[in-house]
Design a protein around this motif. Structure first.
Motif, short mmCIF file in Angstrom:
data_model
loop_
_atom_site.label_atom_id
_atom_site.label_comp_id
_atom_site.label_asym_id
_atom_site.label_seq_id
_atom_site.Cartn_x
_atom_site.Cartn_y
_atom_site.Cartn_z
N THR A 28 0.84 -1.19 0.00
CA THR A 28 0.00 0.00 0.00
C THR A 28 0.88 1.25 0.00
OG1 THR A 28 -0.08 0.16 2.41
CG2 THR A 28 -1.78 -1.21 1.34
N ASP A 29 0.27 2.39 -0.19
CA ASP A 29 1.00 3.66 -0.15
C ASP A 29 1.66 3.89 1.21
OD1 ASP A 29 0.32 4.22 -2.77
OD2 ASP A 29 -1.40 5.47 -2.22
N SER A 30 1.07 3.35 2.27
CA SER A 30 1.63 3.51 3.61
C SER A 30 2.76 2.51 3.89
CB SER A 30 0.54 3.37 4.67
OG SER A 30 0.04 2.04 4.68
N GLY A 31 2.99 1.57 2.97
CA GLY A 31 4.08 0.62 3.12
C GLY A 31 3.70 -0.73 3.70
N SER A 32 2.42 -0.94 4.03
CA SER A 32 2.03 -2.24 4.56
C SER A 32 1.84 -3.23 3.41
CB SER A 32 0.76 -2.13 5.41
OG SER A 32 -0.33 -1.74 4.64
#
Length: 174
Positions: free
Chosen positions: A162-166
């Protein structure tokens, strides 16, 4: 080591990619020494290597290996990946920990090993993966796998970020 943050739901496979990442981090800590270089296979392996590099507090950029030029199916796939090999260190006599999201047939690992040896001769190369799945075609195995799963040959398994890195997985019919 086999870890099982996996379950089935109405015949589909559910994998907790974040829980598997925690297990991978533990395994990479055990495999790494003070001079180990993390090298990710484009693209999921690169995401893992970058996050591991940060979580382990290691300096410098991670290495990136592309399988594009050494694939045995190059005529069909062409340059399927946009990532290019980037190794900002001397490969000769290096202790390399190769990272990938899913080990399936072994063909991608074979291709990136050929690519790696175009840059020099490492002292040692080990492989750590998030998921080792059924369907091996070559005698290649991981030194560490956070999970082992059996999937039918009609399904593909890919890591997504995801954009958040998850992290999470996509399972698709092929």
């Amino acid at each position: 080591m086999t870890h099982s943050p996996a379950a089935t739901n109405e015949g589909s496979l559910l994998l907790d990619a974040e829980a598997l990442y925690t297990e991978l981090l533990r395994g990479v800590r055990a495999l790494s020494g003070p001079h180990t270089r993390l090298v990710g296979i484009a693209s999921g392996g690169v995401w893992l290597a970058q996050r591991l590099q940060a979580d382990l507090g290691l300096d410098g950029p991670v290495g990136v290996l592309s399988s594009a030029l050494h694939r045995d199916d190059f005529a069909q796939r062409g340059l399927a990946t946009s990532a290019q090999t980037q190794l900002a260190f001397d490969v000769n006599k290096a202790d390399i920990l190769l990272l990938d999201d899913v080990l399936h047939t072994g063909r991608t690992v074979r291709a990136v090993l050929n690519e790696l040896y175009d840059y020099g001769r490492p002292a040692r190369v080990r492989l750590a993966v998030l998921v080792e799945r059924s369907g091996r075609e070559l005698p290649i195995q991981a030194d560490f796998a956070a999970a082992k799963v059996a999937l039918p040959p009609t399904q593909s398994l890919a890591l997504a970020q995801t954009d958040s890195g998850s992290f999470h997985f996509h399972v698709q019919e092929v």
